[in-house]
Enzyme design. Structure first.
Site, short mmCIF file in Angstrom:
data_model
loop_
_atom_site.label_atom_id
_atom_site.label_comp_id
_atom_site.label_asym_id
_atom_site.label_seq_id
_atom_site.Cartn_x
_atom_site.Cartn_y
_atom_site.Cartn_z
NE ARG A 285 76.16 -48.49 67.45
CZ ARG A 285 75.69 -48.62 66.21
NH1 ARG A 285 75.49 -47.55 65.45
NH2 ARG A 285 75.43 -49.82 65.73
CE LYS B 49 76.33 -53.77 65.62
NZ LYS B 49 74.87 -53.73 65.79
CG HIS B 50 78.50 -51.88 61.49
ND1 HIS B 50 78.75 -51.17 62.65
CD2 HIS B 50 77.16 -52.09 61.47
CE1 HIS B 50 77.62 -50.95 63.30
NE2 HIS B 50 76.63 -51.49 62.61
CG ASP C 103 71.17 -54.49 65.82
OD1 ASP C 103 72.33 -54.51 65.40
OD2 ASP C 103 70.18 -54.63 65.09
CG HIS D 296 70.34 -46.33 59.17
ND1 HIS D 296 71.41 -46.49 60.03
CD2 HIS D 296 69.48 -47.34 59.44
CE1 HIS D 296 71.20 -47.55 60.78
NE2 HIS D 296 70.05 -48.10 60.44
CG ASP E 161 73.62 -52.80 58.80
OD1 ASP E 161 72.52 -53.09 59.29
OD2 ASP E 161 74.34 -51.88 59.23
#
Length: 587
Positions: free
Chosen positions: A216, A246-247, A147, A259, A331
């Protein structure tokens, strides 16, 4: 294009090559390569082949035919290994994983931040991994992925360049900046033997306060994000690194982190199609070769399951509606957003059946463990599952044949001397410093610049580098360091200490990375001090500060960005960027 290559001069760059097109270009050059040493095993990945003309109407490329032939020679363990991308601990290539690769082959290796602080050690590990793949009978090389989005997300540190990131590119709205960012980041990765990048980010900054996506994203505007994402991916391709959008189908409308939890995005289908799906749709049309599926739930569209495990999302929207024929990789399946209380074997099987071609696992399975044994058992008992796995393995091999084979084996083994000589990339550093300066943006309609209070200036930041750079520019100043976390609320004791530090000051420059930092800026204003704000990461935190003398956005805390922001405050530099949050009120 390998390390030392220069970017294509044309701003837009070449279109992506569809898988068949890339291979057909390769076929023209293949007979001239003369790599007899690579052709010892005619049936291996590197075996000699005779090119032949394939009419477009047959829709069956050489890569597909070659991939199918390789799959037909594989046993179950080799098939399963090709659809796995595995992480590893530490800096060195583990002996157990090298043995796994030499025996069965492997789809790929994922380089995490924990592996990449030392660039020479990383290059050595990549060389060991690829060399092990050549020992296996079919000699199928690995996809080496990471990444390296630019800006805040930079898993490969060490000698690599820091860059302002995607929202800074959004602030210039320049396809050229996006292209060159993808190119220069890719060129550095390729020097290290990394052939796949989990970027560009095609998520939108729909929830710009999010500490998960935020800067991001290129923008909250799907049209701008699509254009810049495609240009970024083209630059990556020109550097010889496979881009991965992504995502899918979009992580930007939540501030929850997949996460640790499965985020649920409550939007209707109409909004989903015109907003979240749009950048992916455009990237697919442009020919992006790979897409990463995200662990997000869209209850009003596909129920409560993660998109990464949803046949409707992967098969229905991505494959059928958008017509994507490339590689789909999950992912990390050890994330709680994917597991959601289930065990890893069940999660992997759901991911395969949903239509993902590769399973990303941050921890490699044990040969004797439940996961590896369970996958083999399921493959033996379920013919439909085996057919799915064979199809996925063909896609994995197809992308490898198209993008890894042309330069030969040696091109996949990083050269330590080249790493020392080429990293950091001098051209990249010049470009990224220039981008940092051109992307600085005024938050709101006005800014009283230069910021020059008549008296002592308190320079406050969670980054020592900011304080040091600020004090060089404001000689009559003192510094105040506060914590980056907690992000939502400043520590009471730090607020009290800051209030005391303001005593006798005429002005304060506060570096704001989150809501907690903004609380210090607000406190300075309440104490009657002139305030300037330098926003790093998402500018939304400083959006409602009309009382500040100046609020500017630099989008990242890299030194090149901090310097640019402070130079705008002192009047050395004029702000040229525009905050790329069209759908959010900024001051």
């Amino acid at each position: 294009m390998r390390s030392g290559a220069r970017p294509i001069a044309k701003t837009g760059g070449p279109r992506f090559f569809p898988l068949a097109g890339a291979v057909l270009l390769f076929l023209v050059a293949a007979p001239l390569m003369g790599q007899k040493s690579l052709e010892k095993n005619e049936n291996s990945f590197w075996g000699k082949t005779e090119p032949f003309y394939v009419p477009d109407r047959l829709k069956y490329s050489w890569a597909e035919a070659r991939a199918a032939a390789l799959v037909a020679r594989m046993n179950d363990e080799e098939l399963l290994s090709q659809i796995l991308m595995l992480g590893y601990p530490g800096q060195d290539a583990p002996a157990e994983l090298l043995e796994w690769i030499a025996r069965r082959g492997l789809g790929g290796i994922k380089v995490f931040g924990r592996n990449a602080d030392n660039s020479l050690a990383l290059a050595s590990a990549v060389a060991d991994f690829q060399s092990a793949s050549f020992e296996q009978e079919l000699a199928i090389p690995l996809l080496i992925a990471t990444d390296q989005e630019g800006g805040w997300i930079r898993h490969v540190k060490g000698r690599s360049s820091e860059s302002p990131g995607n929202m800074a590119i959004g602030a210039t709205a320049s396809s050229r900046d996006a292209y060159l960012s993808g190119f220069y980041l890719g060129r550095e990765l390729r020097t290290l033997g990394i052939t796949m990048n989990f970027a560009p980010v095609l998520d939108l900054a729909t929830a710009p306060e999010s500490s998960i996506i935020g800067p991001r994203a290129f923008s909250d505007d799907p049209v701008l994000a699509a254009r810049l994402g495609i240009a970024w991916a083209r630059g990556s391709m020109a550097a010889g690194v496979i881009p991965t959008g992504k995502h899918f189908p979009g992580h930007g409308a939540t501030d929850l982190d997949s996460h640790g939890i499965l985020p649920s995005i409550e939007i209707d289908k109409s909004t989903f199609l015109r907003r979240e799906l749009y950048p992916f749709e455009q990237a697919v049309r442009a020919g992006i070769p790979a897409v990463m599926s995200g662990h997000l739930a869209f209850p009003r569209i596909s129920g409560g399951e993660p998109a990464s495990l949803s046949r409707e999302m992967i098969g229905g929207f991505l494959r059928d509606r958008l017509g994507f024929e490339g590689l789909v990789i999950t992912d990390d399946l050890y994330m709680e957003g994917a597991l959601d209380g289930a065990d890893i074997l069940e999660t992997c099987l759901r991911a395969i059946r949903a239509g993902n071609d590769m399973l990303l696992l941050s921890s490699a399975p044990s040969e004797e463990g439940k996961l590896w044994k369970g996958l083999q058992t399921a493959l033996r008992k379920d013919r439909n599952l085996k057919a799915i796995v064979e199809g996925s393995a063909r896609r994995v091999l197809g992308i490898k044949l198209a993008y890894l084979r042309e330069g030969g084996r040696d091109s996949l083994i990083p050269n330590p001397a080249a790493v020392e000589k080429s990293l950091p990339d001098a051209d990249a550093q010049v470009f990224f410093a220039d981008l940092a300066r051109r992307s600085v943006s005024v938050i709101g309609r006005r800014a009283e610049l230069p910021f020059a209070p008549q008296g002592t200036v308190l320079i406050a930041a969670p980054f020592d580098e900011f304080i040091s750079l600020g004090r060089r520019r404001y000689t009559n100043s003192r510094g105040f360091s506060f914590s980056y976390r907690p992000e939502r609320n400043a520590k009471p004791e730090e607020l009290e200490a800051f209030k005391k530090a303001l005593s006798g000051c005429a002005g304060a420059i506060v570096c704001v990375a989150n809501r907690a930092g903004m609380q210090l800026a607000t406190l300075a204003h309440e104490q009657g001090v002139e305030v300037a704000i330098v926003s790093v990461l998402s500018p939304i935190h400083a959006a409602h500060s009309p009382w500040s003398k100046a609020a500017i956005a630099v989008y990242h805390y890299a030194p090149i960005c901090l310097e640019a922001g402070l130079d705008v405050l002192t009047g050395r530099l004029k702000p040229q960027g525009k905050v790329p949050l069209a759908n959010h009120l900024i001051r």
